[in-house]
Scaffold this active site. Structure first.
Site, mmCIF file in Angstrom:
data_model
loop_
_atom_site.group_PDB
_atom_site.id
_atom_site.type_symbol
_atom_site.label_atom_id
_atom_site.label_comp_id
_atom_site.label_asym_id
_atom_site.label_seq_id
_atom_site.Cartn_x
_atom_site.Cartn_y
_atom_site.Cartn_z
ATOM 1 N N GLU A 135 61.071 100.099 71.305
ATOM 2 C CA GLU A 135 59.936 100.847 71.856
ATOM 3 C C GLU A 135 59.532 101.990 70.912
ATOM 4 O OE1 GLU A 135 60.549 101.751 76.068
ATOM 5 O OE2 GLU A 135 60.486 99.623 76.545
ATOM 6 N N GLU B 236 63.140 92.774 77.003
ATOM 7 C CA GLU B 236 63.396 93.526 78.234
ATOM 8 C C GLU B 236 62.427 93.048 79.296
ATOM 9 O OE1 GLU B 236 63.778 97.824 78.019
ATOM 10 O OE2 GLU B 236 64.705 97.670 76.032
HETATM 11 O O1 AHR Z 1 66.034 99.185 80.292
HETATM 12 C C1 AHR Z 1 65.842 100.556 80.455
HETATM 13 C C2 AHR Z 1 64.909 101.147 79.423
HETATM 14 O O2 AHR Z 1 63.626 100.636 79.593
HETATM 15 C C3 AHR Z 1 65.235 100.845 77.988
HETATM 16 O O3 AHR Z 1 66.184 101.717 77.470
HETATM 17 C C4 AHR Z 1 63.919 101.039 77.310
HETATM 18 O O4 AHR Z 1 63.778 100.236 76.162
HETATM 19 C C5 AHR Z 1 62.906 100.693 78.374
HETATM 20 O O5 AHR Z 1 61.915 101.629 78.474
#
Ligand code: AHR
Length: 512
Positions: free
Chosen positions: A193, A316
């Site tokens: 991110e 994710e």
């Molecule tokens: O999964 C939790 C968080 O969500 C992670 O650390 C981040 O990459 C995302 O914003």
């Protein structure tokens, strides 16, 4: 009056007629493999995912473990055949300096987990422990390097440390730390991110930085042995993908990531268990938006990479709610209900159907965090509804995706509607066809008529995950309340299958 009665009769009859969802399976047109890596998981230093979840320390006598790794967790995850595990973050990755997590544990410096609860960690779980965990799980490690606060040299050294089979300062250090043999880690992310917690960068800046990092992400000149993943955008950050695809030479990048959470709103995420049907509907709208996001990111990628050499890596995904009352807000601990099973079933169907571009995905996160497959409480452990979906769907790993046509009924709440069913299908090496179906409708059984083209079907069996209410979940006192059972609602007649899908259920059929 007579006419009015007749009209009401017709309307009532139509209302009560069974819904007719139709699916056509083109078995003979299967040409793309579903990468097994779509069924990957994510383990961040966040809350009780690593410490307490996976790792309980070398000297724990209460919880059975092998070198500090919980044996109950390993046994459960091996049953899922998890193909890869992403670590150490997430946002944590861009604060992590790997050299702090190697060598004698007593000498390792501590780290303050600034993103997640501000707690101080002792670094007892580092590179060796993670790779030991992956060996016990028989899974491929996927390491996210630190771009936000690290250096090119630091990431290059980490790769040398894990992969160099020749004499080098890093292989020497690894040997001194008790591991002469290299592990050979293939999957490496360059930051996480980068538009947010990974450095608040602009895409142009990150693209340049990525080029620099990727150049040195190599094992003695053999860059192509690694699978390098650029930190991608969130949900509809299409510009991010466009700028990266335009500015990063394809030879420097094997994958580009995408994150998408099914979250109602970042300021009010709603409860994980005591939710209403409106909450559920809105969550499913977010989950199903994955289809649009993948399609649009893929369209952009197709422009710059028509040969599809770069994978879209959804590293994710999952449902995100308010934390369980009384737990640390920074630990993201939430319960897991049939709503989560719906998210998992529909999302995995989307990934399967887009397997030409989606090459890997990682559910966030494996244990005790967000949409976990496992929850632990000291020596107790439970498997969530999401675990059971992952277990049912493992039949798709590495199989050939079957192109399908779906005509779905609608599930309407207020003025909004969704397609009521979600489907994907694959054929494996033994010629067995698996069809995974989700009935998203909260209140109605959906009848589905499936036509199988290009195969002579002789036998059908099935398994189902359902419960008496959407909000149902497993607890440490009743860990098997929700579990998979045999499904009797499908019948085969020639090349036609009729299925009765109960409300909010996930079914996987096997046709031979
Ligand atoms: O999964 C939790 C968080 O969500 C992670 O650390 C981040 O990459 C995302 O914003």
């Amino acid at each position: 009056m007579k006419n009015l009665l007749f009209l009401s009769f017709i309307l009532l009859t139509v209302n009560y007629l069974p819904a007719q969802n139709q699916v056509v399976l083109n078995v003979d047109l299967a040409e793309h493999q579903i990468s097994r890596h779509i069924y990957g998981h994510f383990s961040e230093h966040l809350g009780r995912c690593i410490y307490d979840g996976f790792y309980v320390g070398d000297n724990n006598e209460l919880i059975p473990n092998n070198k500090g790794v919980r044996t109950d967790v390993v046994k459960a995850l091996k049953k899922l055949q998890i193909p890869n595990l992403r670590w150490p973050g997430g946002c944590f990755a861009d604060t992590y300096h790997w050299k702090d997590g190697i060598g004698p544990k007593a000498k390792r410096p501590t780290i303050v987990n600034a993103w997640w609860g501000g707690i101080t960690e002792d670094n007892s779980f580092g590179t060796h422990e993670f790779l030991e965990l992956c060996e016990q799980l028989d899974t491929e490690p996927f390491i996210s390097g630190n771009v936000g606060s690290g250096t090119v040299q630091e990431l290059a050294d980490w790769i040398q440390y894990t992969n160099a089979g020749y004499e080098s300062p890093m292989s020497k250090l690894r040997t001194e730390n008790g591991h002469a043999e290299p592990w050979t880690v293939k999957y490496w992310g360059a930051g996480n991110e980068a538009w947010g917690c990974g450095g608040n960068m602009r895409p142009e800046y990150y693209a340049d930085l990525y080029r620099q990092y990727a150049t040195y992400m190599q094992t003695a000149g053999k860059g192509s042995d690694l699978y390098r993943i650029a930190a991608g955008g969130y949900s509809d950050h299409y510009t991010w993908t466009e700028v990266l695809m335009k500015n990063i030479p394809l030879k420097l990048m094997e994958g580009i990531s995408l994150h998408h959470y099914s979250v109602l709103s970042w300021t009010d995420k709603g409860p994980s268990t005591e939710f209403t049907e409106d909450h559920y509907f809105a969550t499913m709208q977010k989950a199903l938006a994955m289809e649009t996001h993948i399609q649009k990111h893929s369209n952009i990628m197709n422009k710059y990479d028509p040969e599809k050499t770069v994978g879209l890596i959804v590293d994710e995904w999952g449902g995100w709610y308010e934390v369980e009352p009384g737990t640390n807000p920074g630990f993201l601990y939430q319960q897991n209900t049939m709503r989560d099973a719906m998210i998992a079933g529909t999302t995995l169907n989307i990934f399967n159907n887009h397997c030409e571009r989606v090459k890997m995905a990682n559910l966030a996160q494996t244990i005790n965090v967000l949409q976990a497959v496992i929850l632990t409480q000291e020596e107790k452990m439970l498997l969530t509804p999401t675990y059971h979906v992952m277990e049912m769907y493992k039949v798709h790993q590495g199989a050939m995706m079957i192109p399908i046509h779906i005509k779905s009924e609608v599930y309407q709440v207020g003025k909004d509607s969704l397609e009521a069913i979600s489907v994907s299908a694959s054929i494996n090496k033994e010629g067995k066809v698996h069809i995974s179906l989700v009935n998203i409708h909260a209140n109605q059984t959906e009848k589905v008529a499936i036509s199988i083209r290009g195969m002579t079907a002789k036998n059908i069996t099935g398994r189902i995950l359902n419960a008496n209410k959407l909000q149902a979940y497993n607890t440490f006192d009743a860990p098997n309340k929700i579990q998979v059972s045999n499904f009797q609602g499908a019948s085969l007649d020639g090349d036609k299958v009729s299925v009765d899908l109960p409300p909010f259920s996930v079914v996987v059929l096997e046709v031979e």
